[in-house]
Scaffold this motif. Structure first.
Motif, PDB file in Angstrom:
ATOM      1  N   MET A 135      34.072  15.783  40.050  1.00 27.48           N
ATOM      2  CA  MET A 135      33.525  17.104  40.332  1.00 27.48           C
ATOM      3  C   MET A 135      34.632  18.062  40.755  1.00 27.48           C
ATOM      4  O   MET A 135      34.636  19.232  40.348  1.00 27.48           O
ATOM      5  CB  MET A 135      32.436  17.033  41.402  1.00 27.48           C
ATOM      6  CG  MET A 135      31.175  16.298  40.954  1.00 27.48           C
ATOM      7  SD  MET A 135      30.467  16.891  39.403  1.00 27.48           S
ATOM      8  CE  MET A 135      30.094  18.573  39.815  1.00 27.48           C
ATOM      9  N   GLU A 136      35.580  17.600  41.559  1.00 27.58           N
ATOM     10  CA  GLU A 136      36.702  18.457  41.961  1.00 27.58           C
ATOM     11  C   GLU A 136      37.483  18.927  40.741  1.00 27.58           C
ATOM     12  O   GLU A 136      37.831  20.104  40.636  1.00 27.58           O
ATOM     13  CB  GLU A 136      37.620  17.709  42.930  1.00 27.58           C
ATOM     14  CG  GLU A 136      37.032  17.526  44.314  1.00 27.58           C
ATOM     15  CD  GLU A 136      37.945  16.739  45.241  1.00 27.58           C
ATOM     16  OE1 GLU A 136      39.081  16.404  44.850  1.00 27.58           O
ATOM     17  OE2 GLU A 136      37.504  16.457  46.374  1.00 27.58           O
ATOM     18  N   VAL A 137      37.754  18.024  39.820  1.00 27.24           N
ATOM     19  CA  VAL A 137      38.503  18.381  38.612  1.00 27.24           C
ATOM     20  C   VAL A 137      37.703  19.368  37.759  1.00 27.24           C
ATOM     21  O   VAL A 137      38.254  20.336  37.229  1.00 27.24           O
ATOM     22  CB  VAL A 137      38.862  17.109  37.801  1.00 27.24           C
ATOM     23  CG1 VAL A 137      39.451  17.460  36.455  1.00 27.24           C
ATOM     24  CG2 VAL A 137      39.813  16.227  38.589  1.00 27.24           C
ATOM     25  N   ILE A 138      36.411  19.125  37.626  1.00 28.09           N
ATOM     26  CA  ILE A 138      35.564  20.034  36.840  1.00 28.09           C
ATOM     27  C   ILE A 138      35.538  21.420  37.466  1.00 28.09           C
ATOM     28  O   ILE A 138      35.715  22.431  36.777  1.00 28.09           O
ATOM     29  CB  ILE A 138      34.137  19.456  36.696  1.00 28.09           C
ATOM     30  CG1 ILE A 138      34.157  18.220  35.798  1.00 28.09           C
ATOM     31  CG2 ILE A 138      33.171  20.519  36.161  1.00 28.09           C
ATOM     32  CD1 ILE A 138      32.880  17.410  35.809  1.00 28.09           C
ATOM     33  N   PHE A 139      35.324  21.495  38.789  1.00 30.81           N
ATOM     34  CA  PHE A 139      35.293  22.796  39.458  1.00 30.81           C
ATOM     35  C   PHE A 139      36.630  23.514  39.314  1.00 30.81           C
ATOM     36  O   PHE A 139      36.672  24.714  39.053  1.00 30.81           O
ATOM     37  CB  PHE A 139      34.920  22.644  40.931  1.00 30.81           C
ATOM     38  CG  PHE A 139      33.501  22.188  41.159  1.00 30.81           C
ATOM     39  CD1 PHE A 139      32.480  22.553  40.302  1.00 30.81           C
ATOM     40  CD2 PHE A 139      33.186  21.387  42.235  1.00 30.81           C
ATOM     41  CE1 PHE A 139      31.168  22.136  40.508  1.00 30.81           C
ATOM     42  CE2 PHE A 139      31.883  20.970  42.460  1.00 30.81           C
ATOM     43  CZ  PHE A 139      30.870  21.347  41.594  1.00 30.81           C
ATOM     44  N   SER A 190      38.804  23.177  36.923  1.00 24.90           N
ATOM     45  CA  SER A 190      38.961  23.631  35.540  1.00 24.90           C
ATOM     46  C   SER A 190      38.140  24.885  35.249  1.00 24.90           C
ATOM     47  O   SER A 190      38.449  25.633  34.326  1.00 24.90           O
ATOM     48  CB  SER A 190      38.576  22.519  34.560  1.00 24.90           C
ATOM     49  OG  SER A 190      37.176  22.342  34.516  1.00 24.90           O
ATOM     50  N   LEU A 191      37.099  25.103  36.044  1.00 25.78           N
ATOM     51  CA  LEU A 191      36.263  26.299  35.892  1.00 25.78           C
ATOM     52  C   LEU A 191      36.760  27.461  36.743  1.00 25.78           C
ATOM     53  O   LEU A 191      36.129  28.519  36.779  1.00 25.78           O
ATOM     54  CB  LEU A 191      34.814  25.973  36.268  1.00 25.78           C
ATOM     55  CG  LEU A 191      34.095  24.981  35.362  1.00 25.78           C
ATOM     56  CD1 LEU A 191      32.752  24.579  35.961  1.00 25.78           C
ATOM     57  CD2 LEU A 191      33.920  25.563  33.964  1.00 25.78           C
ATOM     58  N   GLY A 192      37.878  27.242  37.445  1.00 31.61           N
ATOM     59  CA  GLY A 192      38.432  28.298  38.287  1.00 31.61           C
ATOM     60  C   GLY A 192      37.739  28.420  39.624  1.00 31.61           C
ATOM     61  O   GLY A 192      37.876  29.437  40.298  1.00 31.61           O
ATOM     62  N   LEU A 193      36.995  27.391  40.021  1.00 34.88           N
ATOM     63  CA  LEU A 193      36.287  27.398  41.298  1.00 34.88           C
ATOM     64  C   LEU A 193      37.067  26.603  42.328  1.00 34.88           C
ATOM     65  O   LEU A 193      37.923  25.783  41.989  1.00 34.88           O
ATOM     66  CB  LEU A 193      34.890  26.776  41.132  1.00 34.88           C
ATOM     67  CG  LEU A 193      33.974  27.466  40.117  1.00 34.88           C
ATOM     68  CD1 LEU A 193      32.757  26.606  39.839  1.00 34.88           C
ATOM     69  CD2 LEU A 193      33.572  28.835  40.629  1.00 34.88           C
ATOM     70  N   ASN A 194      36.768  26.830  43.588  1.00 34.17           N
ATOM     71  CA  ASN A 194      37.350  26.040  44.666  1.00 34.17           C
ATOM     72  C   ASN A 194      36.938  24.585  44.461  1.00 34.17           C
ATOM     73  O   ASN A 194      35.782  24.305  44.134  1.00 34.17           O
ATOM     74  CB  ASN A 194      36.837  26.567  46.010  1.00 34.17           C
ATOM     75  CG  ASN A 194      37.471  25.873  47.189  1.00 34.17           C
ATOM     76  OD1 ASN A 194      37.477  24.655  47.286  1.00 34.17           O
ATOM     77  ND2 ASN A 194      37.999  26.667  48.105  1.00 34.17           N
ATOM     78  N   THR A 195      37.854  23.646  44.667  1.00 37.95           N
ATOM     79  CA  THR A 195      37.532  22.231  44.452  1.00 37.95           C
ATOM     80  C   THR A 195      36.444  21.725  45.388  1.00 37.95           C
ATOM     81  O   THR A 195      35.824  20.700  45.125  1.00 37.95           O
ATOM     82  CB  THR A 195      38.778  21.336  44.588  1.00 37.95           C
ATOM     83  OG1 THR A 195      39.353  21.535  45.882  1.00 37.95           O
ATOM     84  CG2 THR A 195      39.797  21.648  43.518  1.00 37.95           C
ATOM     85  N   ASN A 196      36.189  22.430  46.482  1.00 41.61           N
ATOM     86  CA  ASN A 196      35.122  22.051  47.408  1.00 41.61           C
ATOM     87  C   ASN A 196      33.804  22.766  47.120  1.00 41.61           C
ATOM     88  O   ASN A 196      32.861  22.666  47.902  1.00 41.61           O
ATOM     89  CB  ASN A 196      35.545  22.333  48.859  1.00 41.61           C
ATOM     90  CG  ASN A 196      36.619  21.378  49.307  1.00 41.61           C
ATOM     91  OD1 ASN A 196      36.631  20.211  48.919  1.00 41.61           O
ATOM     92  ND2 ASN A 196      37.546  21.864  50.115  1.00 41.61           N
ATOM     93  N   TYR A 197      33.741  23.475  45.993  1.00 41.39           N
ATOM     94  CA  TYR A 197      32.528  24.183  45.606  1.00 41.39           C
ATOM     95  C   TYR A 197      31.359  23.191  45.558  1.00 41.39           C
ATOM     96  O   TYR A 197      31.476  22.109  44.988  1.00 41.39           O
ATOM     97  CB  TYR A 197      32.733  24.829  44.236  1.00 41.39           C
ATOM     98  CG  TYR A 197      31.560  25.627  43.735  1.00 41.39           C
ATOM     99  CD1 TYR A 197      31.245  26.839  44.304  1.00 41.39           C
ATOM    100  CD2 TYR A 197      30.789  25.156  42.686  1.00 41.39           C
ATOM    101  CE1 TYR A 197      30.171  27.591  43.838  1.00 41.39           C
ATOM    102  CE2 TYR A 197      29.717  25.902  42.207  1.00 41.39           C
ATOM    103  CZ  TYR A 197      29.414  27.111  42.795  1.00 41.39           C
ATOM    104  OH  TYR A 197      28.353  27.840  42.337  1.00 41.39           O
ATOM    105  N   LEU A 198      30.279  23.516  46.192  1.00 43.81           N
ATOM    106  CA  LEU A 198      29.058  22.697  46.289  1.00 43.81           C
ATOM    107  C   LEU A 198      29.233  21.419  47.111  1.00 43.81           C
ATOM    108  O   LEU A 198      28.305  20.624  47.202  1.00 43.81           O
ATOM    109  CB  LEU A 198      28.519  22.315  44.900  1.00 43.81           C
ATOM    110  CG  LEU A 198      27.939  23.424  44.042  1.00 43.81           C
ATOM    111  CD1 LEU A 198      27.445  22.852  42.721  1.00 43.81           C
ATOM    112  CD2 LEU A 198      26.802  24.139  44.744  1.00 43.81           C
ATOM    113  N   HIS A 199      30.406  21.204  47.706  1.00 42.86           N
ATOM    114  CA  HIS A 199      30.639  19.957  48.444  1.00 42.86           C
ATOM    115  C   HIS A 199      29.592  19.737  49.527  1.00 42.86           C
ATOM    116  O   HIS A 199      29.024  18.646  49.633  1.00 42.86           O
ATOM    117  CB  HIS A 199      32.049  19.934  49.041  1.00 42.86           C
ATOM    118  CG  HIS A 199      32.336  18.682  49.807  1.00 42.86           C
ATOM    119  ND1 HIS A 199      32.599  17.488  49.167  1.00 42.86           N
ATOM    120  CD2 HIS A 199      32.358  18.422  51.134  1.00 42.86           C
ATOM    121  CE1 HIS A 199      32.783  16.541  50.083  1.00 42.86           C
ATOM    122  NE2 HIS A 199      32.655  17.092  51.276  1.00 42.86           N
TER     123      HIS A 199
END
Length: 82
Positions: free
Chosen positions: A16-20, A22-31
């Motif tokens: 999920m961190e890698v996917i976020f 790659s989408l330009g989102l913070n790696t903790n998005y939705l954590h």
């Protein structure tokens, strides 16, 4: 099973961190939203069928959740991407 579950959860978090990212989102998005329970585990065994032409199998379906992690160590399971 506990070790497998913990390993699958860790893999899911890392993916999920890698996917976020790659989408330009913070790696903790939705954590925080998924940290307290984001895992449903279904363990299915699909043994090799000696007469595959007679096998009905499961109807097409969609897995529940954001991500499915599949261990496929035998041929036979068919997965269709969207």
């Amino acid at each position: 099973m506990v070790n497998y579950t913990m390993g699958a959860q860790k893999l899911q978090e890392e993916l999920m961190e890698v996917i976020f990212e790659s989408l330009g989102l913070n790696t903790n998005y939705l954590h925080e939203d998924i940290a307290e329970g984001s895992q449903v585990m279904a363990v299915n065994c699909y043994p090799t069928c000696p007469e595959p032409d007679l096998t009905l199998g499961l109807p097409p379906h969609t897995d529940y959740g954001m991500m499915s992690i599949i261990l496929q160590n035998h041929q036979g399971l068919q997965i269709m991407g969207r």
